[in-house]
Design an enzyme around this catalytic site. Structure first.
Site, PDB file in Angstrom:
ATOM      1  N   ALA A 103       0.793  -1.169  -0.013  1.00 14.54           N
ATOM      2  CA  ALA A 103       0.010  -0.030  -0.076  1.00 14.54           C
ATOM      3  C   ALA A 103       1.004   1.224  -0.043  1.00 14.54           C
ATOM      4  CB  ALA A 103      -0.911  -0.024   1.212  1.00 14.54           C
ATOM      5  N   GLY A 156       0.619  -5.082   0.630  1.00 17.62           N
ATOM      6  CA  GLY A 156      -0.346  -5.234  -0.211  1.00 17.62           C
ATOM      7  C   GLY A 156      -0.112  -5.809  -1.550  1.00 17.62           C
ATOM      8  N   GLU A 201      -0.273  -9.495  -0.784  1.00 23.08           N
ATOM      9  CA  GLU A 201      -1.885  -9.791  -0.498  1.00 23.08           C
ATOM     10  C   GLU A 201      -2.830  -9.762  -1.863  1.00 23.08           C
ATOM     11  OE1 GLU A 201      -1.867  -6.446   2.381  1.00 23.08           O
ATOM     12  OE2 GLU A 201      -2.991  -8.004   3.595  1.00 23.08           O
ATOM     13  N   GLU A 247       4.272  -5.244   7.148  1.00 26.90           N
ATOM     14  CA  GLU A 247       3.574  -4.188   8.119  1.00 26.90           C
ATOM     15  C   GLU A 247       3.958  -4.149   9.456  1.00 26.90           C
ATOM     16  OE1 GLU A 247       2.382  -6.551   5.896  1.00 26.90           O
ATOM     17  OE2 GLU A 247       0.958  -5.785   4.832  1.00 26.90           O
TER      18      GLU A 247
HETATM   19  N1  COA Z   1       4.536   3.208  -0.592  1.00 25.37           N
HETATM   20  C1  COA Z   1       4.916   4.379  -1.204  1.00 25.37           C
HETATM   21  N2  COA Z   1       6.089   4.673  -1.752  1.00 25.37           N
HETATM   22  C2  COA Z   1       6.904   3.496  -1.915  1.00 25.37           C
HETATM   23  C3  COA Z   1       6.450   2.220  -1.378  1.00 25.37           C
HETATM   24  C4  COA Z   1       5.236   2.046  -0.683  1.00 25.37           C
HETATM   25  N3  COA Z   1       4.910   0.845  -0.160  1.00 25.37           N
HETATM   26  N4  COA Z   1       7.422   1.140  -1.610  1.00 25.37           N
HETATM   27  C5  COA Z   1       8.658   2.240  -2.378  1.00 25.37           C
HETATM   28  N5  COA Z   1       7.920   3.351  -2.411  1.00 25.37           N
HETATM   29  C6  COA Z   1       8.687   4.437  -3.265  1.00 25.37           C
HETATM   30  C7  COA Z   1       9.945   4.871  -2.334  1.00 25.37           C
HETATM   31  O1  COA Z   1       9.526   5.883  -1.515  1.00 25.37           O
HETATM   32  C8  COA Z   1      10.716   5.647  -3.437  1.00 25.37           C
HETATM   33  O2  COA Z   1      10.046   6.819  -3.569  1.00 25.37           O
HETATM   34  P1  COA Z   1      11.154   8.207  -3.934  1.00 25.37           P
HETATM   35  O3  COA Z   1      12.069   7.973  -5.101  1.00 25.37           O
HETATM   36  O4  COA Z   1       9.941   9.369  -4.395  1.00 25.37           O
HETATM   37  O5  COA Z   1      11.792   8.412  -2.850  1.00 25.37           O
HETATM   38  C9  COA Z   1      10.666   4.665  -4.557  1.00 25.37           C
HETATM   39  O6  COA Z   1       9.270   3.946  -4.372  1.00 25.37           O
HETATM   40  C10 COA Z   1      11.731   3.741  -4.907  1.00 25.37           C
HETATM   41  O7  COA Z   1      11.861   2.984  -3.474  1.00 25.37           O
HETATM   42  P2  COA Z   1      13.247   2.734  -2.726  1.00 25.37           P
HETATM   43  O8  COA Z   1      12.945   2.558  -1.451  1.00 25.37           O
HETATM   44  O9  COA Z   1      14.000   4.030  -3.173  1.00 25.37           O
HETATM   45  O10 COA Z   1      13.682   1.428  -3.627  1.00 25.37           O
HETATM   46  P3  COA Z   1      14.758   0.351  -2.873  1.00 25.37           P
HETATM   47  O11 COA Z   1      15.352  -0.431  -4.019  1.00 25.37           O
HETATM   48  O12 COA Z   1      15.879   1.209  -1.954  1.00 25.37           O
HETATM   49  O13 COA Z   1      13.982  -0.384  -1.651  1.00 25.37           O
HETATM   50  C11 COA Z   1      12.070  -1.580  -1.039  1.00 25.37           C
HETATM   51  C12 COA Z   1      12.848  -1.132  -2.270  1.00 25.37           C
HETATM   52  C13 COA Z   1      10.848  -2.431  -1.583  1.00 25.37           C
HETATM   53  C14 COA Z   1      12.752  -2.511  -0.052  1.00 25.37           C
HETATM   54  C15 COA Z   1      11.481  -0.303  -0.206  1.00 25.37           C
HETATM   55  O14 COA Z   1      11.153   0.634  -1.199  1.00 25.37           O
HETATM   56  C16 COA Z   1      10.642  -0.738   0.917  1.00 25.37           C
HETATM   57  O15 COA Z   1      10.741  -1.177   1.801  1.00 25.37           O
HETATM   58  N6  COA Z   1       9.013  -0.409   0.586  1.00 25.37           N
HETATM   59  C17 COA Z   1       8.251  -0.351   1.340  1.00 25.37           C
HETATM   60  C18 COA Z   1       7.641  -1.841   1.381  1.00 25.37           C
HETATM   61  C19 COA Z   1       6.532  -1.847   2.374  1.00 25.37           C
HETATM   62  O16 COA Z   1       6.866  -1.646   3.659  1.00 25.37           O
HETATM   63  N7  COA Z   1       5.337  -2.362   2.090  1.00 25.37           N
HETATM   64  C20 COA Z   1       4.129  -2.580   3.119  1.00 25.37           C
HETATM   65  C21 COA Z   1       3.369  -1.214   3.138  1.00 25.37           C
HETATM   66  S1  COA Z   1       2.083  -1.646   4.248  1.00 25.37           S
END
Ligand code: COA
Length: 260
Positions: A66, A111, A114, A134
């Site tokens: 999400a 999500g 999911e 989460e």
């Molecule tokens: N919601 C909003 N934005 C998200 C996102 C999410 N779930 N996951 C990634 N993004 C965005 C980042 O904020 C970043 O945006 P920006 O360039 O404007 O700063 C962009 O996507 C790229 O992500 P980034 O974190 O820089 O890539 P990474 O390769 O360093 O890491 C992940 C990848 C997937 C490990 C990391 O993005 C992450 O942990 N995301 C969240 C996962 C999560 O907790 N999901 C469950 C949500 S309930």
């Protein structure tokens, strides 16, 4: 509806839905959830579509969860609405009367995991990663993860993923039965579309009844399920496809299903 965050095309009776916010790793914001709901409704009512494939744009993510920027604004009431809406949309995928395959091309987190769980079959690329992170945000899964993960893999493994928030690799996901197959990323979409075409080449009455019968195990006892299967089996024997399929076998030729 004009879609901003998904791409939608129809190829050989397959509805291909691509979540398309690659700069945010295809995170599901409210607009994207609305668009998924709309496209599933439109697929449901389109008799030309036999099967659905859901994938993510780019090479990095299926769906990274999400949208955390939107999550950050939630309060108790809006959070309940947020979760109920996601559950309604994912349930519309799970209960669709056409098979839905997730082609998981990268991160499937929160999500995203999911969404894949709501699909009927999951195929992954070798770089895919699955997780329910989460708890790292101080919340629990809210789009069905606590319910579906333990129905797909064993409950101790589901709990380990949900309680630690750790990601698992595509190979591990295959080993524990979370995904059906793993392919090199470059082959993922073609292999998934091949699988979709194979299913689309069968008599679609039988495909729908088979899907209905297998999904009924979610809320029926074995004896209820067997009785339901007998009724659906009987209905398939009333279709033209049944006459064609059995006649084609006996005449040593390929069946020409008309899906009636
Ligand atoms: N919601 C909003 N934005 C998200 C996102 C999410 N779930 N996951 C990634 N993004 C965005 C980042 O904020 C970043 O945006 P920006 O360039 O404007 O700063 C962009 O996507 C790229 O992500 P980034 O974190 O820089 O890539 P990474 O390769 O360093 O890491 C992940 C990848 C997937 C490990 C990391 O993005 C992450 O942990 N995301 C969240 C996962 C999560 O907790 N999901 C469950 C949500 S309930």
């Amino acid at each position: 509806m004009n879609y901003q965050n998904i791409l939608y095309e129809i190829k050989n009776h397959t509805g291909l839905v691509t979540i398309n916010r690659p700069d945010k790793l295809n995170a599901l914001n409210n607009q994207t959830i609305n668009e998924i709901e709309d496209v599933i409704k439109s697929i449901k009512s389109n008799p030309d579509i036999f099967i659905v494939v859901i994938t993510g744009s780019g090479e990095k993510a299926f769906v990274a969860g999400a949208d955390i920027a939107e999550l950050n604004n939630l309060e108790v009431i809006s959070a309940k609405e947020f979760s109920e809406k996601g559950n309604r949309v994912f349930r519309s995928i799970e209960t669709l009367d056409k098979p839905v395959i997730a082609a998981v091309n990268g991160f499937a987190l929160g999500g995203g995991c999911e969404l894949a769980l709501a699909c009927h079959i999951r195929i992954a690329s070798d770089n895919a990663k699955f997780g329910q992170p989460e708890v790292n945000l101080g919340i629990i899964p809210g789009y069905g993860g606590t319910q579906r993960l333990s129905r797909v893999i064993n409950s101790a493994r589901a709990l380990e993923m949900i309680l630690t928030g750790d990601m698992i690799s595509a190979d591990e996901a295959f080993r524990i039965g979370l995904v059906n197959k793993v392919y090199p990323q470059a082959e993922l979409l073609n292999k998934t579309l091949e699988l979709a075409e194979k299913i689309a080449s069968k008599g679609q009455q039988a495909i729908r009844f088979a899907l209905k019968a297998v999904k009924a195990t979610d809320n029926m006892s074995l004896s209820e399920g067997l009785s339901y299967e007998a009724s659906l089996f009987a209905l398939t024997c009333g279709t033209e496809d049944f006459k064609e399929g059995t006649s084609a076998f006996l005449q040593k030729r390929k069946p020409d299903f008309k899906n009636r």
